[in-house]
Enzyme design. Structure first.
Site, PDB file in Angstrom:
ATOM      1  N   TYR A 155      -6.843 -38.261 -21.764  1.00 28.84           N
ATOM      2  CA  TYR A 155      -5.927 -37.156 -21.502  1.00 28.84           C
ATOM      3  C   TYR A 155      -6.671 -35.828 -21.394  1.00 28.84           C
ATOM      4  CZ  TYR A 155      -1.867 -40.054 -22.740  1.00 28.84           C
ATOM      5  OH  TYR A 155      -0.894 -41.024 -22.785  1.00 28.84           O
ATOM      6  N   GLY A 190       6.702 -49.778 -18.357  1.00 29.23           N
ATOM      7  CA  GLY A 190       7.779 -49.532 -19.315  1.00 29.23           C
ATOM      8  C   GLY A 190       8.804 -48.550 -18.794  1.00 29.23           C
ATOM      9  N   ASP A 191       8.344 -47.558 -18.046  1.00 26.48           N
ATOM     10  CA  ASP A 191       9.270 -46.577 -17.469  1.00 26.48           C
ATOM     11  C   ASP A 191      10.161 -47.226 -16.409  1.00 26.48           C
ATOM     12  OD1 ASP A 191       7.923 -44.612 -19.005  1.00 26.48           O
ATOM     13  OD2 ASP A 191       6.418 -44.421 -17.431  1.00 26.48           O
ATOM     14  N   GLU A 211       9.014 -39.683 -18.076  1.00 27.79           N
ATOM     15  CA  GLU A 211      10.387 -39.368 -17.648  1.00 27.79           C
ATOM     16  C   GLU A 211      10.480 -39.111 -16.151  1.00 27.79           C
ATOM     17  OE1 GLU A 211       9.874 -38.021 -21.959  1.00 27.79           O
ATOM     18  OE2 GLU A 211       8.714 -37.924 -20.103  1.00 27.79           O
ATOM     19  N   ASP A 244       2.226 -44.707 -10.519  1.00 33.56           N
ATOM     20  CA  ASP A 244       3.151 -44.652 -11.660  1.00 33.56           C
ATOM     21  C   ASP A 244       4.578 -45.032 -11.290  1.00 33.56           C
ATOM     22  OD1 ASP A 244       0.938 -43.396 -12.990  1.00 33.56           O
ATOM     23  OD2 ASP A 244       2.358 -42.377 -14.306  1.00 33.56           O
ATOM     24  N   ARG A 260      -4.503 -32.731 -21.119  1.00 30.74           N
ATOM     25  CA  ARG A 260      -3.173 -32.162 -20.927  1.00 30.74           C
ATOM     26  C   ARG A 260      -2.850 -31.025 -21.891  1.00 30.74           C
ATOM     27  NH1 ARG A 260       0.456 -37.385 -22.280  1.00 30.74           N
ATOM     28  NH2 ARG A 260       2.118 -36.029 -21.482  1.00 30.74           N
ATOM     29  N   ASN A 274       8.734 -40.797 -13.981  1.00 31.94           N
ATOM     30  CA  ASN A 274       8.769 -42.146 -13.415  1.00 31.94           C
ATOM     31  C   ASN A 274      10.183 -42.730 -13.467  1.00 31.94           C
ATOM     32  OD1 ASN A 274       5.987 -41.822 -13.296  1.00 31.94           O
ATOM     33  ND2 ASN A 274       5.587 -43.102 -15.087  1.00 31.94           N
ATOM     34  N   ARG A 309       2.295 -42.859 -28.649  1.00 31.64           N
ATOM     35  CA  ARG A 309       0.972 -42.629 -28.064  1.00 31.64           C
ATOM     36  C   ARG A 309       0.035 -42.139 -29.164  1.00 31.64           C
ATOM     37  NH1 ARG A 309       3.076 -45.230 -24.809  1.00 31.64           N
ATOM     38  NH2 ARG A 309       3.361 -44.845 -22.554  1.00 31.64           N
TER      39      ARG A 309
END
Length: 340
Positions: free
Chosen positions: A104, A280-281, A36, A317, A106, A38, A169
């Site tokens: 990841y 995609g973003d 989001e 990104d 995160r 991006n 994901r």
């Protein structure tokens, strides 16, 4: 200018330089990014008032992420400060037949542990025209799922158009978890964006005999599930990118949109990839801009596809392609000639 709000996580991205593998690396290149975030950068780049909603720790790394968004014109008024860490992801760039790989780190990030009541969503959506989120945000934690739902409810109270990029994901949740959560959230969505994997894993719709690993796309299969999705969830638009993965370096790229009455398939681009992450973003950002700037879905989709084709040629990104560059490409000039 239109006010657009996005909600999600911005992370620190660490990548070995020059297509090295993780085991070879003695240093990492640093950028910031996240689904989001991006999208917000793309929309700010197109001249919109883009606001990113998140939470970041009150430390120099959190501040660096905020600074990166501000540098590209994104409003950071709604970013809360607190929590203990910025999420990290490691990206190993693929090439030719070797796929890219993401690891990841995160868990327990600031936004993953944030509570919905920390955000004043009614204030955030006052005067807003559009809200965008993705399937990544509710996947990161139960708290984030509740926060996303509360944001959607507030957006609808304020009459805001809502778009989602389904963005499945597999490293964050299972198809069963995704379906249980995202099906509930679709009641608030006007514009649904997702590729063939997203449609199947998140909402249970499979587009015919499409096989992206062989580059085979069955368009009639997409049309069938678009109709089913529109009838099931009453979307105003259903949209998918059509990626033909010939290799990690070369992809075919186009898209399809359906407004409940007519289908439209975009031009096709053959892309030599510099950086696929954020592609995609950049499409979502281009589509949001296009649907607000143009009167018909054809122009909106062509803008989005051209914007995302250009993003694949840009490292990092974020998409830094200008409106003029996007329009030049969508108008047929893909020569790449030096501008003097």
């Amino acid at each position: 200018m239109k006010k657009v709000v996005t909600l999600g996580e911005i992370m620190l991205r660490l990548s070995p330089p020059e297509h090295q593998r993780f085991v070879q690396a003695s240093q990492f290149d640093i950028v910031y990014g996240g689904g989001e975030a991006n999208v917000a950068v793309s929309l700010a780049n197109y001249g919109m008032d883009a606001f990113f909603v998140s939470k970041l720790p009150d430390n120099p790394i959190g501040q660096s992420a905020v600074n990166e968004l501000r540098k590209f014109g994104v409003h950071t008024d709604y970013i809360l400060r607190g929590g203990e860490r910025v999420g990290i992801y490691y990206l190993e760039h693929g090439a030719s037949m070797r796929a890219s790989n993401v690891v990841y780190d995160r868990a327990r990030s600031a936004i993953a542990e944030a509570k919905a009541d920390e955000f004043d969503f009614d204030a955030i959506f006052t005067g807003a025209d559009w809200f965008h989120f993705s399937g990544i945000t509710p996947a990161i934690s139960l708290e984030a799922r509740d926060m996303t739902l509360k944001a959607l409810q507030a957006a609808k109270r304020h009459g805001v158009t809502v778009s989602v990029d389904l963005n499945y994901r597999k490293k964050l949740w299972t198809p069963e978890e995704a379906k249980a959560c995202m099906t509930e959230l679709m009641a608030y969505v006007d514009v649904c964006i997702g590729n063939e994997e997203d449609a199947e894993k998140v909402l249970g719709f499979k587009p015919g005999e499409t096989d992206v690993t062989s580059g085979e796309l069955e368009i009639e299969g997409y049309k069938s599930i678009f109709k089913q999705m529109q009838e099931t969830f009453d979307f105003k638009y259903v949209v998918t990118t059509l990626r033909e993965s010939h290799s990690a370096s070369d992809n075919g790229w186009s898209a399809l949109i359906y407004n409940g009455q007519e289908f439209y398939q975009s031009k096709h681009y053959d892309i030599r990839i510099v950086d696929r992450v954020g592609g995609g973003d950049s499409f979502a950002g281009g589509l949001i801009y296009g649907l607000m700037a143009y009167e018909d879905q054809e122009k909106a989709l062509e803008f989005a596809v051209a914007a995302s084709a250009l993003k694949h040629t840009i490292a990092g990104d974020f998409n830094h392609a200008t409106i003029d560059e996007v329009l030049r490409l969508s108008g047929g000039d893909g020569s790449g000639r030096v501008e003097r």
